[in-house]
Scaffold this motif. Structure first.
Motif, PDB file in Angstrom:
ATOM      1  N   SER A  78     -22.670 -16.973  21.164  1.00  0.00           N
ATOM      2  CA  SER A  78     -24.414 -16.615  20.818  1.00  0.00           C
ATOM      3  C   SER A  78     -24.548 -17.381  19.718  1.00  0.00           C
ATOM      4  O   SER A  78     -25.913 -18.164  19.235  1.00  0.00           O
ATOM      5  CB  SER A  78     -23.826 -15.087  20.578  1.00  0.00           C
ATOM      6  OG  SER A  78     -23.955 -14.372  21.326  1.00  0.00           O
TER       7      SER A  78
ATOM      8  N   PHE B  73     -24.874 -11.050  15.182  1.00  0.00           N
ATOM      9  CA  PHE B  73     -24.251 -10.300  15.716  1.00  0.00           C
ATOM     10  C   PHE B  73     -23.318 -10.077  14.577  1.00  0.00           C
ATOM     11  O   PHE B  73     -22.316 -10.513  14.205  1.00  0.00           O
ATOM     12  CB  PHE B  73     -23.379 -11.872  16.244  1.00  0.00           C
ATOM     13  CG  PHE B  73     -23.204 -11.156  17.576  1.00  0.00           C
ATOM     14  CD1 PHE B  73     -21.920 -10.373  17.504  1.00  0.00           C
ATOM     15  CD2 PHE B  73     -23.273 -11.644  18.305  1.00  0.00           C
ATOM     16  CE1 PHE B  73     -21.106  -9.721  18.947  1.00  0.00           C
ATOM     17  CE2 PHE B  73     -22.846 -10.806  19.966  1.00  0.00           C
ATOM     18  CZ  PHE B  73     -21.319 -10.424  19.665  1.00  0.00           C
TER      19      PHE B  73
ATOM     20  N   ILE C  15     -20.034  -7.488  13.978  1.00  0.00           N
ATOM     21  CA  ILE C  15     -18.693  -6.615  14.659  1.00  0.00           C
ATOM     22  C   ILE C  15     -18.375  -6.071  13.719  1.00  0.00           C
ATOM     23  O   ILE C  15     -18.111  -6.072  13.000  1.00  0.00           O
ATOM     24  CB  ILE C  15     -18.008  -7.319  15.255  1.00  0.00           C
ATOM     25  CG1 ILE C  15     -18.126  -8.674  16.461  1.00  0.00           C
ATOM     26  CG2 ILE C  15     -15.983  -6.817  16.384  1.00  0.00           C
ATOM     27  CD1 ILE C  15     -17.264  -9.776  16.582  1.00  0.00           C
TER      28      ILE C  15
ATOM     29  N   ALA D 250     -19.604 -13.321  19.979  1.00  0.00           N
ATOM     30  CA  ALA D 250     -20.323 -13.708  18.684  1.00  0.00           C
ATOM     31  C   ALA D 250     -20.143 -15.104  18.664  1.00  0.00           C
ATOM     32  O   ALA D 250     -21.407 -15.591  18.320  1.00  0.00           O
ATOM     33  CB  ALA D 250     -19.360 -13.433  17.292  1.00  0.00           C
TER      34      ALA D 250
ATOM     35  N   ILE E 108     -22.793 -14.390  11.920  1.00  0.00           N
ATOM     36  CA  ILE E 108     -22.185 -13.409  12.273  1.00  0.00           C
ATOM     37  C   ILE E 108     -21.078 -12.371  11.216  1.00  0.00           C
ATOM     38  O   ILE E 108     -20.730 -13.070  10.290  1.00  0.00           O
ATOM     39  CB  ILE E 108     -20.397 -14.524  13.059  1.00  0.00           C
ATOM     40  CG1 ILE E 108     -21.060 -15.124  14.008  1.00  0.00           C
ATOM     41  CG2 ILE E 108     -19.272 -13.219  12.883  1.00  0.00           C
ATOM     42  CD1 ILE E 108     -19.696 -15.896  15.143  1.00  0.00           C
TER      43      ILE E 108
END
Length: 328
Positions: A160, A239, A241, A157, A169
């Motif tokens: 990126s 991104f 998670i 992440a 993120i």
């Protein structure tokens, strides 16, 4: 490596040479602990004479031990650290006829920490997981504690973000212990969810440092929120998670997986053997593994005890639980 087939009764001797005494010391380890692991796992006897190492055992095991030591020596020559976990994993790979993979893992740098330390995949399972994140829009990383699921997801992440592939993120985790009702906890939203997201914070600190992390948090470049706060949103250019996903219900998992929009990447991590959900709730992660099989752009990566990179005791404990699960 020079191999000699001097027959010693039913045993054979294999020898290899090192360039310097320092390499020999690094290979043998403190109090010869590295060599003791190889001897124990392969039932050979290893001795050093100046800069030559002698390995005595059955032909099969002497060959395994010699190749393992040569692979480890190659790592030392490239200034790579070796530890107990890596030694045992190298032995497993050589026994399986995949010794060349030890060197391949060493050369694959995933990212760098804030202090400049290279982060590499330590197992083939980890390498498959990282490659899946590179190649797919959605990845489900499933495995026991200590396999690096969360840490590697955060590494990808941050990479990126630095490469400007995404603009933010988003970290989320189901707060099962609080039943997703965090209102009674003191402080603002961030303080309420801090205890549940601490592993994600720790990984971000490693890659960004305190100052950069807090700056990104203030700007909204990094967003931390409980899973319940994802409802009704569309998350573009992010991104995302989802950690500890085994504690999501089926409904929560479906809600989460339909939140992301254009330019986003999603990584879902969890351990299906450690759900904290009430007995009358099915794990959304286990359900997703079944219903999403074969969906284009989505990959499920299964990690096992072989991919555990924490203390060796963690690997033993995971193995014991896996054996108990199989007996059931």
């Amino acid at each position: 490596m020079e191999l000699k087939g001097a027959q010693l009764g039913q045993a054979v001797e294999r020898t290899l040479s090192v360039d310097t005494v320092e390499q020999l010391i690094a290979l043998f380890g403190k109090f010869d602990e590295n060599v003791r692991i190889i001897e124990s796992e392969t039932n050979v006897v290893i001795n050093a004479r100046e800069r030559e190492i002698s390995i005595i055992g059955t032909e099969e095991m002497a060959d395994v031990a010699a190749e393992v030591m040569q692979r480890l020596l190659n790592m030392i020559r490239k200034h790579e650290e070796i530890d107990k976990g890596r030694i045992r994993y190298a032995i497993d790979l050589v026994r399986e006829g995949r010794g060349e993979c030890v060197g391949e893992l060493m050369s694959d740098v995933v990212a760098f920490t804030q202090k400049g330390r290279p982060v590499r995949c330590k197992t083939l399972g980890q390498r498959k997981y990282v490659q899946a994140i590179r190649d797919n829009t959605v990845v489900l990383g499933i495995g026991p504690a200590g396999t690096g699921k969360t840490f590697l997801a955060v590494a990808m992440a941050v990479l990126s973000l630095k490469n400007k592939d995404i603009s933010r993120i988003i970290l989320t985790r189901p707060a099962v212990e609080a039943g997703e009702k965090l209102g009674f906890l003191p402080g603002d939203l961030q303080h309420k969810v801090d205890p549940y997201l601490r592993p994600l914070y720790d990984a971000l600190y490693d890659f960004l440092g305190d100052e950069a992390f807090n700056k990104f948090l203030e700007r909204g470049t990094i967003e931390v929120a409980p899973l319940a706060y994802m409802r009704g949103r569309t998350l573009n250019d992010s991104f995302i998670i989802l950690d500890e996903a085994q504690n999501c219900t089926i409904e929560q998992m479906k809600m989460f997986l339909t939140r992301f929009g254009e330019g986003s990447k999603v990584v879902v991590t969890g351990d299906i053997t450690q759900t904290d959900l009430p007995s009358d709730h099915s794990s959304g992660l286990r359900h997703a593994m079944q219903v999403l099989k074969g969906v284009e752009g989505l990959e499920v990566v299964m990690l096992s005890h072989k991919d555990v990179v924490r203390h060796e005791m963690v690997q033993r404990i995971v193995r014991a639980y896996e054996r108990a699960e199989k007996r059931k």
